[in-house]
Design a protein around this motif. Sequence first.
Motif, PDB file in Angstrom:
ATOM      1  N   TYR A   1      -3.298   4.399  -1.889  1.00  0.00           N
ATOM      2  CA  TYR A   1      -3.516   3.549  -3.056  1.00  0.00           C
ATOM      3  C   TYR A   1      -3.185   2.113  -2.678  1.00  0.00           C
ATOM      4  O   TYR A   1      -2.041   1.783  -2.385  1.00  0.00           O
ATOM      5  CB  TYR A   1      -2.661   4.011  -4.237  1.00  0.00           C
ATOM      6  N   VAL A   2      -4.207   1.299  -2.655  1.00  0.00           N
ATOM      7  CA  VAL A   2      -4.088  -0.106  -2.245  1.00  0.00           C
ATOM      8  C   VAL A   2      -4.004  -0.978  -3.493  1.00  0.00           C
ATOM      9  O   VAL A   2      -4.841  -0.863  -4.393  1.00  0.00           O
ATOM     10  CB  VAL A   2      -5.286  -0.532  -1.373  1.00  0.00           C
ATOM     11  N   ARG A   3      -3.019  -1.820  -3.519  1.00  0.00           N
ATOM     12  CA  ARG A   3      -2.859  -2.716  -4.666  1.00  0.00           C
ATOM     13  C   ARG A   3      -3.959  -3.777  -4.689  1.00  0.00           C
ATOM     14  O   ARG A   3      -4.317  -4.338  -3.662  1.00  0.00           O
ATOM     15  CB  ARG A   3      -1.496  -3.411  -4.615  1.00  0.00           C
ATOM     16  N   VAL A   4      -4.497  -4.011  -5.849  1.00  0.00           N
ATOM     17  CA  VAL A   4      -5.526  -5.030  -6.020  1.00  0.00           C
ATOM     18  C   VAL A   4      -4.847  -6.398  -6.030  1.00  0.00           C
ATOM     19  O   VAL A   4      -3.851  -6.596  -6.736  1.00  0.00           O
ATOM     20  CB  VAL A   4      -6.296  -4.816  -7.334  1.00  0.00           C
TER      21      VAL A   4
ATOM     22  N   MET B   1       0.856  -1.197   0.000  1.00  0.00           N
ATOM     23  CA  MET B   1       0.000   0.000   0.000  1.00  0.00           C
ATOM     24  C   MET B   1       0.888   1.242   0.000  1.00  0.00           C
ATOM     25  O   MET B   1       1.775   1.385   0.834  1.00  0.00           O
ATOM     26  CB  MET B   1      -0.905   0.015   1.240  1.00  0.00           C
ATOM     27  N   GLU B   2       0.659   2.146  -0.907  1.00  0.00           N
ATOM     28  CA  GLU B   2       1.423   3.376  -0.947  1.00  0.00           C
ATOM     29  C   GLU B   2       0.524   4.547  -0.616  1.00  0.00           C
ATOM     30  O   GLU B   2      -0.682   4.509  -0.785  1.00  0.00           O
ATOM     31  CB  GLU B   2       2.044   3.570  -2.338  1.00  0.00           C
ATOM     32  N   ARG B   3       1.159   5.617  -0.120  1.00  0.00           N
ATOM     33  CA  ARG B   3       0.405   6.765   0.356  1.00  0.00           C
ATOM     34  C   ARG B   3       0.832   8.001  -0.411  1.00  0.00           C
ATOM     35  O   ARG B   3       2.008   8.254  -0.619  1.00  0.00           O
ATOM     36  CB  ARG B   3       0.660   6.972   1.840  1.00  0.00           C
ATOM     37  N   ARG B   4      -0.160   8.794  -0.837  1.00  0.00           N
ATOM     38  CA  ARG B   4       0.122  10.063  -1.483  1.00  0.00           C
ATOM     39  C   ARG B   4      -0.751  11.120  -0.836  1.00  0.00           C
ATOM     40  O   ARG B   4      -1.888  10.860  -0.457  1.00  0.00           O
ATOM     41  CB  ARG B   4      -0.178  10.014  -2.984  1.00  0.00           C
ATOM     42  N   THR B   5      -0.250  12.339  -0.722  1.00  0.00           N
ATOM     43  CA  THR B   5      -1.005  13.437  -0.134  1.00  0.00           C
ATOM     44  C   THR B   5      -1.527  14.331  -1.236  1.00  0.00           C
ATOM     45  O   THR B   5      -0.760  14.802  -2.078  1.00  0.00           O
ATOM     46  CB  THR B   5      -0.136  14.254   0.831  1.00  0.00           C
ATOM     47  N   VAL B   6      -2.845  14.551  -1.210  1.00  0.00           N
ATOM     48  CA  VAL B   6      -3.485  15.401  -2.211  1.00  0.00           C
ATOM     49  C   VAL B   6      -4.163  16.534  -1.486  1.00  0.00           C
ATOM     50  O   VAL B   6      -5.102  16.326  -0.717  1.00  0.00           O
ATOM     51  CB  VAL B   6      -4.515  14.611  -3.044  1.00  0.00           C
ATOM     52  N   VAL B   7      -3.702  17.758  -1.689  1.00  0.00           N
ATOM     53  CA  VAL B   7      -4.299  18.921  -1.047  1.00  0.00           C
ATOM     54  C   VAL B   7      -5.448  19.414  -1.899  1.00  0.00           C
ATOM     55  O   VAL B   7      -5.305  19.613  -3.109  1.00  0.00           O
ATOM     56  CB  VAL B   7      -3.257  20.054  -0.857  1.00  0.00           C
ATOM     57  N   TYR B   8      -6.568  19.646  -1.256  1.00  0.00           N
ATOM     58  CA  TYR B   8      -7.767  20.079  -1.977  1.00  0.00           C
ATOM     59  C   TYR B   8      -7.536  21.461  -2.566  1.00  0.00           C
ATOM     60  O   TYR B   8      -7.088  22.387  -1.882  1.00  0.00           O
ATOM     61  CB  TYR B   8      -8.965  20.107  -1.042  1.00  0.00           C
ATOM     62  N   ASP B   9      -7.840  21.634  -3.816  1.00  0.00           N
ATOM     63  CA  ASP B   9      -7.685  22.900  -4.509  1.00  0.00           C
ATOM     64  C   ASP B   9      -8.971  23.191  -5.253  1.00  0.00           C
ATOM     65  O   ASP B   9      -9.267  22.555  -6.260  1.00  0.00           O
ATOM     66  CB  ASP B   9      -6.504  22.838  -5.480  1.00  0.00           C
ATOM     67  N   ALA B  10      -9.736  24.160  -4.762  1.00  0.00           N
ATOM     68  CA  ALA B  10     -11.040  24.458  -5.359  1.00  0.00           C
ATOM     69  C   ALA B  10     -10.886  24.926  -6.796  1.00  0.00           C
ATOM     70  O   ALA B  10     -11.658  24.558  -7.682  1.00  0.00           O
ATOM     71  CB  ALA B  10     -11.761  25.518  -4.532  1.00  0.00           C
TER      72      ALA B  10
ATOM     73  N   THR C   1      -4.580  -0.512  -8.872  1.00  0.00           N
ATOM     74  CA  THR C   1      -4.695  -0.009  -7.508  1.00  0.00           C
ATOM     75  C   THR C   1      -6.081   0.595  -7.297  1.00  0.00           C
ATOM     76  O   THR C   1      -6.747   0.987  -8.253  1.00  0.00           O
ATOM     77  CB  THR C   1      -3.634   1.056  -7.202  1.00  0.00           C
ATOM     78  N   VAL C   2      -6.484   0.693  -6.039  1.00  0.00           N
ATOM     79  CA  VAL C   2      -7.751   1.307  -5.659  1.00  0.00           C
ATOM     80  C   VAL C   2      -7.456   2.471  -4.726  1.00  0.00           C
ATOM     81  O   VAL C   2      -6.743   2.309  -3.730  1.00  0.00           O
ATOM     82  CB  VAL C   2      -8.677   0.287  -4.961  1.00  0.00           C
ATOM     83  N   ALA C   3      -7.986   3.650  -5.055  1.00  0.00           N
ATOM     84  CA  ALA C   3      -7.756   4.833  -4.227  1.00  0.00           C
ATOM     85  C   ALA C   3      -8.680   4.809  -3.017  1.00  0.00           C
ATOM     86  O   ALA C   3      -9.893   4.633  -3.148  1.00  0.00           O
ATOM     87  CB  ALA C   3      -7.991   6.099  -5.048  1.00  0.00           C
ATOM     88  N   VAL C   4      -8.123   4.996  -1.821  1.00  0.00           N
ATOM     89  CA  VAL C   4      -8.885   5.027  -0.579  1.00  0.00           C
ATOM     90  C   VAL C   4      -8.533   6.315   0.160  1.00  0.00           C
ATOM     91  O   VAL C   4      -7.387   6.523   0.544  1.00  0.00           O
ATOM     92  CB  VAL C   4      -8.580   3.807   0.309  1.00  0.00           C
ATOM     93  N   ALA C   5      -9.519   7.192   0.351  1.00  0.00           N
ATOM     94  CA  ALA C   5      -9.317   8.456   1.069  1.00  0.00           C
ATOM     95  C   ALA C   5      -9.976   8.343   2.441  1.00  0.00           C
ATOM     96  O   ALA C   5     -11.192   8.125   2.526  1.00  0.00           O
ATOM     97  CB  ALA C   5      -9.918   9.611   0.283  1.00  0.00           C
ATOM     98  N   PRO C   6      -9.227   8.488   3.537  1.00  0.00           N
ATOM     99  CA  PRO C   6      -9.813   8.386   4.884  1.00  0.00           C
ATOM    100  C   PRO C   6     -10.962   9.358   5.116  1.00  0.00           C
ATOM    101  O   PRO C   6     -11.957   9.014   5.745  1.00  0.00           O
ATOM    102  CB  PRO C   6      -8.621   8.697   5.801  1.00  0.00           C
ATOM    103  N   LEU C   7     -10.834  10.589   4.578  1.00  0.00           N
ATOM    104  CA  LEU C   7     -11.896  11.579   4.759  1.00  0.00           C
ATOM    105  C   LEU C   7     -13.201  11.101   4.143  1.00  0.00           C
ATOM    106  O   LEU C   7     -14.262  11.160   4.775  1.00  0.00           O
ATOM    107  CB  LEU C   7     -11.477  12.903   4.128  1.00  0.00           C
ATOM    108  N   LYS C   8     -13.131  10.604   2.911  1.00  0.00           N
ATOM    109  CA  LYS C   8     -14.331  10.107   2.253  1.00  0.00           C
ATOM    110  C   LYS C   8     -14.910   8.905   2.983  1.00  0.00           C
ATOM    111  O   LYS C   8     -16.118   8.804   3.188  1.00  0.00           O
ATOM    112  CB  LYS C   8     -14.015   9.721   0.802  1.00  0.00           C
ATOM    113  N   LEU C   9     -14.034   8.015   3.379  1.00  0.00           N
ATOM    114  CA  LEU C   9     -14.483   6.784   4.024  1.00  0.00           C
ATOM    115  C   LEU C   9     -15.238   7.080   5.316  1.00  0.00           C
ATOM    116  O   LEU C   9     -16.320   6.536   5.571  1.00  0.00           O
ATOM    117  CB  LEU C   9     -13.279   5.881   4.301  1.00  0.00           C
ATOM    118  N   VAL C  10     -14.710   7.982   6.147  1.00  0.00           N
ATOM    119  CA  VAL C  10     -15.327   8.284   7.441  1.00  0.00           C
ATOM    120  C   VAL C  10     -16.608   9.097   7.270  1.00  0.00           C
ATOM    121  O   VAL C  10     -17.663   8.744   7.807  1.00  0.00           O
ATOM    122  CB  VAL C  10     -14.329   9.035   8.346  1.00  0.00           C
TER     123      VAL C  10
END
Length: 348
Positions: A234-237, A1-10, A244-253
């Motif tokens: 990004y979780v490897r299938v 599983m790899e991690r990337r940080t995406v900052v929200y940009d309106a 890979t499948v993108a998993v965002a903690p904010l969306k999940l919660v």
Amino acid sequence: MERRTVVYDAEASDDQERQGTVWTATSHIVAAVVGSGVLALAWTVAQLGWVVGPLVLLGFSCVTYYTSALLADCYRYPDPVDGAVNKEYIDAVRCYLDRKNVILCGCAQYVNLWGTLVGYTITASTSMIAVRRVNCFHRWGYGASDCNPSGSTYMVVFGLFQLLSQLPSLHNIAWLSVVAVATSFGYSFISLGLCAAKWASHGGAVFAQPIFARLESCVACRWPDAKLINATYYVRVPWSSTATVAVAPLKLVLRTILIMFTTLVAMLLPFFNAVLGLIGALGFWPLSVYFPVSMHVARLKIRRGEMRWWLLQAMSFVCLLISIAASIGSVQDIVHNLKAAAPFKTVN
């Protein structure tokens, strides 16, 4: 599983290429306008009668069409042809009206959307119960005592399926609205056929996606530097070296909490027609009449006291009275149903 940080940009999100077409827009609109509301249409006409019922439907159709045309002219600001695009309803209100109206629009819009989620949860449970009951009657006969299942289990199942709502943005799920439109027309024609057969024999008469997007953007903008909130993992299938499948903690919660709360409210108020009526009554006047009329007046700079101003305000006032009366009737119906039934038990 790899991690990337995406900052929200309106601004970056606004620059995404719009991929919608007339057909995808039509499918979304029909799915939203028709939706589960058509299921309560027969009950509504039964209350009003075959004369007043169709006349009321025709009248509201004309009002909705007219105010929708007014709203369409506010899609761009300040010019309806060459102006800047307003991506959301509330953005158009922000351009033409004051902050107070923006707050009122946000409350009306997202409460109505969330109420629609409750209504669809009840609708799904009612539909599954109807299928179960018909199958039970065919198997054991109409006198069977075990053919009245509780709707709580079906609501929980529906809620669990909604946990899979980590879907793409609205413009990427047009196929879902197409399926919804086909389904709506399908059960509409089935209902019409059953009514005709009855008469002949007797001879007598993403929606959650906008809420998800608003909640997630508000939280992301409130804490733009929080890595946990803005991170995407990004979780490897399994059995694949590249997928890979993108998993965002904010969306999940956030989405899980909202879905669980919606399912709980639907289980506490399992009254299909009453809840649907209340949702429609509360959302009709502010979203379909008041804001389109107010923005139209502001865009054309129609002065207070002009004949056109009086006519628009009179139409808005009449629709307000109708919405209030419908809301009172729906609340009374809910109170009546609460006396006759217990929570966590679906009432058709």
